[in-house]
Design a protein around this motif. Structure first.
Motif, short mmCIF file in Angstrom:
data_model
loop_
_atom_site.label_atom_id
_atom_site.label_comp_id
_atom_site.label_asym_id
_atom_site.label_seq_id
_atom_site.Cartn_x
_atom_site.Cartn_y
_atom_site.Cartn_z
N VAL A 81 9.20 -31.17 48.21
CA VAL A 81 9.98 -30.49 49.26
C VAL A 81 10.00 -31.32 50.54
CG1 VAL A 81 9.99 -28.48 50.80
CG2 VAL A 81 9.67 -28.16 48.33
N ARG A 82 8.86 -31.89 50.88
CA ARG A 82 8.81 -32.72 52.09
C ARG A 82 9.68 -33.97 51.94
NH1 ARG A 82 2.26 -32.09 53.05
NH2 ARG A 82 2.36 -30.17 54.31
N PHE A 83 9.70 -34.51 50.72
CA PHE A 83 10.56 -35.67 50.49
C PHE A 83 12.03 -35.29 50.63
CE2 PHE A 83 13.25 -37.97 47.44
CZ PHE A 83 13.17 -39.24 47.99
N PRO A 129 15.51 -22.01 52.16
CA PRO A 129 15.79 -23.18 52.98
C PRO A 129 14.55 -24.08 52.96
CG PRO A 129 16.39 -21.15 54.13
CD PRO A 129 15.63 -20.74 52.91
N ILE A 130 14.76 -25.37 53.04
CA ILE A 130 13.65 -26.29 52.89
C ILE A 130 12.51 -26.04 53.88
CG2 ILE A 130 13.01 -28.72 53.23
CD1 ILE A 130 15.40 -29.53 51.61
N PRO A 131 12.78 -25.77 55.18
CA PRO A 131 11.65 -25.50 56.08
C PRO A 131 10.84 -24.27 55.67
CG PRO A 131 13.62 -26.03 57.34
CD PRO A 131 14.06 -25.85 55.92
N THR A 135 6.84 -24.10 54.48
CA THR A 135 5.87 -23.17 55.07
C THR A 135 5.22 -22.32 53.99
OG1 THR A 135 7.14 -23.07 57.13
CG2 THR A 135 5.59 -21.28 56.70
N LEU A 136 6.03 -21.81 53.05
CA LEU A 136 5.49 -20.98 51.97
C LEU A 136 4.49 -21.75 51.12
CD1 LEU A 136 5.52 -18.37 50.26
CD2 LEU A 136 7.47 -19.35 49.00
N LEU A 137 4.86 -22.98 50.75
CA LEU A 137 3.99 -23.78 49.90
C LEU A 137 2.70 -24.17 50.63
CD1 LEU A 137 6.73 -25.98 48.22
CD2 LEU A 137 5.26 -24.31 47.05
N GLU A 138 2.80 -24.48 51.91
CA GLU A 138 1.60 -24.79 52.69
C GLU A 138 0.65 -23.59 52.72
OE1 GLU A 138 3.32 -28.08 55.92
OE2 GLU A 138 3.30 -25.93 56.40
#
Length: 201
Positions: A81-83, A129-131, A135-138
């Protein structure tokens, strides 16, 4: 007093942060048994507590193992996701492969995107949405790591309680053996004195 051992794991007993009670520490056996008649009940109570701690230990081990399997997957998804978040609109699609199952992969061209789909379990997939996905994955990664740490702490705690109860069991058993020897010796002394007092023909 056999009930006092069982009460050692009652709701009044101190617990660790996850609510697992401390095992009773037997410093003086006389605090738990006042006669040999109470030994069997006390030992049975200790054994029941050991079995409960062992059951919790097995469940905690399974939970920790499951989390340790999930954490790398969460981390890999977060890195992806960060990529994707670094991809600018208008960039060329990237070619990649993705896993369909354990042995089957497919090739794909991924254009820049502003949303991703995440598996939430129970055959549920949602678009984020990617942001928000990041946040969810973190959050999930942090929670999984914290829970794993708690499991490891609980496993150490459970092993300590099992050892405490094993020591308590040995102390009560040895006390019982000592009492039996003492009673046997006292009985022998009484028998000897009775023999001396009996006149011979």
């Amino acid at each position: 007093m056999a009930d006092s051992a069982a009460q050692g794991s009652s709701k009044d007993a101190p617990t660790n942060p996850r609510g697992i009670p401390y095992a009773p520490f037997v410093d003086k056996v006389e605090d738990y048994v006042s006669s040999r008649a109470e030994v069997e009940g006390t030992l049975k109570s200790f054994q029941e507590m050991i079995s409960k701690y062992q059951f919790m230990e097995v469940n905690t081990q399974r939970r920790a193992a499951g989390l340790k399997d999930k954490i790398p997957d969460i981390q890999k998804t977060l890195d992806t996701v960060r990529f994707l978040q670094t991809r600018k609109p208008g960039s060329e699609p990237i070619e990649t492969t993705f896993e369909l199952n354990d042995t089957l992969y497919a090739r794909a061209h991924v254009p820049p995107t502003e949303e991703v789909y995440l598996w939430l379990g129970a055959n549920v997939m949602l678009s984020y949405p990617i942001p928000e996905a990041e946040t969810l994955l973190e959050s999930k990664l942090s929670a999984a790591q914290q829970t794993t740490s708690n499991c490891e702490e609980d496993l150490d705690f459970l092993r300590e309680q099992i050892t405490t109860l094993e020591v308590a069991t040995a102390r009560v058993y040895n006390w019982d053996v000592g009492q039996r020897r003492k009673e046997k010796a006292d009985g022998g002394d009484v028998g000897g004195e009775a023999a001396k007092a009996t006149p011979t023909g």
